[in-house]
Design a protein around this motif. Structure first.
Motif, PDB file in Angstrom:
ATOM      1  N   GLY A  93       0.810  -1.213   0.000  1.00  0.00           N
ATOM      2  CA  GLY A  93       0.000   0.000   0.000  1.00  0.00           C
ATOM      3  C   GLY A  93       0.842   1.261   0.000  1.00  0.00           C
ATOM      4  N   GLU A  94       1.927   1.244   0.748  1.00  0.00           N
ATOM      5  CA  GLU A  94       2.823   2.399   0.798  1.00  0.00           C
ATOM      6  C   GLU A  94       3.458   2.646  -0.571  1.00  0.00           C
ATOM      7  N   THR A  95       3.838   1.574  -1.250  1.00  0.00           N
ATOM      8  CA  THR A  95       4.414   1.690  -2.594  1.00  0.00           C
ATOM      9  C   THR A  95       3.372   2.245  -3.556  1.00  0.00           C
ATOM     10  N   PHE A  96       2.150   1.749  -3.454  1.00  0.00           N
ATOM     11  CA  PHE A  96       1.051   2.244  -4.290  1.00  0.00           C
ATOM     12  C   PHE A  96       0.864   3.745  -4.083  1.00  0.00           C
ATOM     13  N   GLY A  97       0.851   4.172  -2.828  1.00  0.00           N
ATOM     14  CA  GLY A  97       0.704   5.592  -2.516  1.00  0.00           C
ATOM     15  C   GLY A  97       1.861   6.411  -3.076  1.00  0.00           C
ATOM     16  N   GLY A  98       3.074   5.881  -2.981  1.00  0.00           N
ATOM     17  CA  GLY A  98       4.243   6.568  -3.527  1.00  0.00           C
ATOM     18  C   GLY A  98       4.162   6.715  -5.034  1.00  0.00           C
ATOM     19  N   ILE A  99       3.713   5.658  -5.698  1.00  0.00           N
ATOM     20  CA  ILE A  99       3.564   5.711  -7.157  1.00  0.00           C
ATOM     21  C   ILE A  99       2.532   6.765  -7.549  1.00  0.00           C
ATOM     22  N   LEU A 100       1.431   6.832  -6.801  1.00  0.00           N
ATOM     23  CA  LEU A 100       0.410   7.850  -7.082  1.00  0.00           C
ATOM     24  C   LEU A 100       0.977   9.259  -6.947  1.00  0.00           C
ATOM     25  N   LEU A 101       1.788   9.490  -5.914  1.00  0.00           N
ATOM     26  CA  LEU A 101       2.374  10.817  -5.734  1.00  0.00           C
ATOM     27  C   LEU A 101       3.346  11.153  -6.864  1.00  0.00           C
ATOM     28  N   ILE A 102       4.128  10.170  -7.305  1.00  0.00           N
ATOM     29  CA  ILE A 102       5.060  10.410  -8.409  1.00  0.00           C
ATOM     30  C   ILE A 102       4.299  10.724  -9.692  1.00  0.00           C
ATOM     31  N   VAL A 103       3.244   9.959  -9.981  1.00  0.00           N
ATOM     32  CA  VAL A 103       2.441  10.226 -11.174  1.00  0.00           C
ATOM     33  C   VAL A 103       1.831  11.624 -11.111  1.00  0.00           C
ATOM     34  N   LEU A 104       1.315  11.995  -9.952  1.00  0.00           N
ATOM     35  CA  LEU A 104       0.756  13.337  -9.777  1.00  0.00           C
ATOM     36  C   LEU A 104       1.826  14.394  -9.976  1.00  0.00           C
ATOM     37  N   GLY A 105       2.989  14.180  -9.404  1.00  0.00           N
ATOM     38  CA  GLY A 105       4.093  15.130  -9.560  1.00  0.00           C
ATOM     39  C   GLY A 105       4.526  15.255 -11.011  1.00  0.00           C
ATOM     40  N   MET A 106       4.609  14.135 -11.729  1.00  0.00           N
ATOM     41  CA  MET A 106       5.011  14.160 -13.135  1.00  0.00           C
ATOM     42  C   MET A 106       3.975  14.924 -13.967  1.00  0.00           C
ATOM     43  N   LYS A 107       2.710  14.804 -13.598  1.00  0.00           N
ATOM     44  CA  LYS A 107       1.659  15.545 -14.306  1.00  0.00           C
ATOM     45  C   LYS A 107       1.914  17.048 -14.194  1.00  0.00           C
ATOM     46  N   PHE A 108       2.368  17.495 -13.032  1.00  0.00           N
ATOM     47  CA  PHE A 108       2.671  18.906 -12.851  1.00  0.00           C
ATOM     48  C   PHE A 108       3.882  19.325 -13.692  1.00  0.00           C
ATOM     49  N   ILE A 109       4.891  18.474 -13.731  1.00  0.00           N
ATOM     50  CA  ILE A 109       6.139  18.819 -14.404  1.00  0.00           C
ATOM     51  C   ILE A 109       5.962  18.855 -15.917  1.00  0.00           C
ATOM     52  N   TRP A 110       5.206  17.911 -16.471  1.00  0.00           N
ATOM     53  CA  TRP A 110       5.009  17.900 -17.928  1.00  0.00           C
ATOM     54  C   TRP A 110       3.745  18.542 -18.272  1.00  0.00           C
TER      55      TRP A 110
END
Length: 178
Positions: A161-178
């Motif tokens: 679950g922690e890994t899943f949450g981390g992946i979600l945050l990275i995807v969200l962050g990448m959305k901001f960057i690109w």
């Protein structure tokens, strides 16, 4: 009393801006927050989704283009960092939400796009009070929904679950960057 078209437009914008808060909620829900912490995070996210567009409205259209690029890059970078930290560190050492400062930093990152929205709203004849109210309510509610769904996902995924949450945050962050 605002027109129906304006109400619908501002409502759709509020929900669109709150989707980042929903994603944050999903990630945080995997952390199994206490009810008290969950409510506080939801209120804090809602408050920043009012404060940031209000600040944007005050700043005005002059800085609109420059601020949007900087705000989204910083927010995206912070979310990617926090997501990576959730994935690669021990569960005890991941994102901490024990202090007000830690919670504020996290909620600011998902509220930065609201700053840009506020800058844009300052250009239009919009009921700004209504817009701010809808921004705050929708982000708080979608954060709560995200946390609730994230709790279930965290339960089903177990220690992943922690890994899943981390992946979600990275995807969200990448959305901001690109």
């Amino acid at each position: 009393m605002p027109e129906l078209g304006q109400l619908l437009t501002v409502s759709m914008l509020a929900v669109a801006l709150a989707m980042d808060a929903f994603s944050l909620g999903l990630a945080l829900g995997t952390r199994q927050l206490t009810l008290r912490r969950m409510l506080f995070v939801c209120l804090l996210v809602g408050a920043f989704h009012v404060v940031m567009p209000f600040l944007g409205m005050l700043i005005g259209s002059v800085l609109s283009h420059a601020m949007k690029g900087i705000a989204t890059l910083v927010g995206g970078g912070v979310l990617c960092f926090l997501g990576a930290k959730m994935i690669w560190q021990e569960p005890d050492e991941t994102i901490q939400l024990h202090t007000l400062g830690q919670m504020i930093l996290l909620t600011i990152t998902v509220s930065l796009d609201s700053l840009s929205a506020g800058l844009s709203l300052g250009l239009f004849a919009t009921d700004q009070g209504l817009a701010l109210l809808l921004f705050g309510l929708s982000s708080a509610l979608l954060t709560a929904m995200g946390i609730s769904i994230g709790r279930l996902a965290g339960f089903w995924l177990g220690h992943y679950g922690e890994t899943f949450g981390g992946i979600l945050l990275i995807v969200l962050g990448m959305k901001f960057i690109w």
